[in-house]
Design a protein around this motif. Structure first.
Motif, short mmCIF file in Angstrom:
data_model
loop_
_atom_site.label_atom_id
_atom_site.label_comp_id
_atom_site.label_asym_id
_atom_site.label_seq_id
_atom_site.Cartn_x
_atom_site.Cartn_y
_atom_site.Cartn_z
N VAL A 93 0.92 -1.26 0.05
CA VAL A 93 -0.05 -0.03 -0.11
C VAL A 93 0.73 1.19 0.15
CG1 VAL A 93 -1.64 1.24 1.35
CG2 VAL A 93 -1.96 -1.18 1.20
N THR A 94 0.43 2.15 -0.89
CA THR A 94 1.27 3.44 -0.84
C THR A 94 0.17 4.42 -0.56
OG1 THR A 94 2.64 2.85 -2.55
CG2 THR A 94 2.43 5.33 -2.34
N LEU A 95 0.47 5.37 0.67
CA LEU A 95 -0.37 6.47 1.07
C LEU A 95 0.10 7.48 0.22
CD1 LEU A 95 -0.18 5.47 4.83
CD2 LEU A 95 -1.98 4.77 3.02
N LEU A 96 -0.90 8.38 -0.41
CA LEU A 96 -0.53 9.57 -1.07
C LEU A 96 -0.83 10.78 -0.41
CD1 LEU A 96 -1.53 7.77 -4.68
CD2 LEU A 96 0.89 8.11 -3.60
N THR A 97 -0.14 11.77 -0.41
CA THR A 97 -0.59 13.03 0.10
C THR A 97 0.17 14.27 -0.48
OG1 THR A 97 -0.57 14.30 2.11
CG2 THR A 97 1.59 12.92 1.72
N ALA A 98 -0.67 15.31 -0.61
CA ALA A 98 0.02 16.41 -1.22
C ALA A 98 1.02 17.22 -0.44
CB ALA A 98 -1.17 17.25 -1.91
N VAL A 109 1.21 9.35 10.32
CA VAL A 109 0.48 8.70 11.27
C VAL A 109 -0.16 7.52 10.95
CG1 VAL A 109 -1.20 9.05 12.98
CG2 VAL A 109 0.29 10.97 12.35
N LEU A 110 -1.00 7.39 9.80
CA LEU A 110 -1.72 6.34 9.13
C LEU A 110 -0.63 5.25 8.85
CD1 LEU A 110 -4.07 7.82 6.52
CD2 LEU A 110 -4.63 6.47 8.85
N ALA A 111 0.51 5.30 8.18
CA ALA A 111 1.44 4.44 8.00
C ALA A 111 1.95 3.74 9.24
CB ALA A 111 2.41 5.06 7.25
N GLU A 115 1.12 -0.24 9.86
CA GLU A 115 2.35 -1.19 10.17
C GLU A 115 2.29 -1.89 11.51
OE1 GLU A 115 5.54 1.55 9.69
OE2 GLU A 115 5.56 1.26 7.22
N ALA A 116 1.82 -1.06 12.73
CA ALA A 116 1.68 -1.73 14.03
C ALA A 116 0.48 -2.76 13.88
CB ALA A 116 1.32 -0.43 14.84
N GLY A 117 -0.42 -2.65 12.97
CA GLY A 117 -1.39 -3.53 12.83
C GLY A 117 -1.23 -4.64 12.00
#
Length: 119
Positions: A93-98, A109-111, A115-117
């Motif tokens: 999964v790649t989390l994308l942000t501007a 924070v989401l990453a 990862e902890a999950g």
């Protein structure tokens, strides 16, 4: 599986896996074709109030992260986070942000939570 954070303006890479836009607003000046976003769970993004508070420089990143994690306990966000955790357990999964500083953004924070999950 891996979770990584990238700027949405960077060109897609073969190893991105599922590309998830984690910003509430669509990135300025970027076409949907160029972004190649697979998912856009707007309910997983920080509230407008929290985002404005953080960008105004009123608090530290650590305080922002704590407030954001508290928002993620709300039912809709918790459900979306659980679904994203499931995806991350099966695929890259790649989390994308501007954000210009993704390492100190809500995407980081989401990453960390994803990862902890996985452990």
């Amino acid at each position: 599986m891996s979770v990584r954070v990238r700027r949405v303006y960077e060109p897609p890479e073969p190893g991105d896996g599922v590309r998830v836009l984690v910003d509430r607003l669509w990135p300025r000046g970027l076409s949907k074709d160029a972004a190649r976003v697979d998912e856009w769970p707007k309910g997983l993004t920080p509230s407008t109030e929290l985002r404005r508070w953080y960008h105004a420089g009123e608090g530290s990143y650590e305080e922002f992260a704590g407030r954001y994690e508290a928002e993620l306990d709300a039912p809709e966000a918790a459900d979306l986070l659980a679904r994203l955790r499931e995806t991350a357990s099966e695929k890259d999964v790649t989390l994308l942000t501007a954000s210009k500083t993704p390492e100190t953004s809500h995407a980081a924070v989401l990453a960390r939570l994803l990862e902890a999950g996985q452990r």
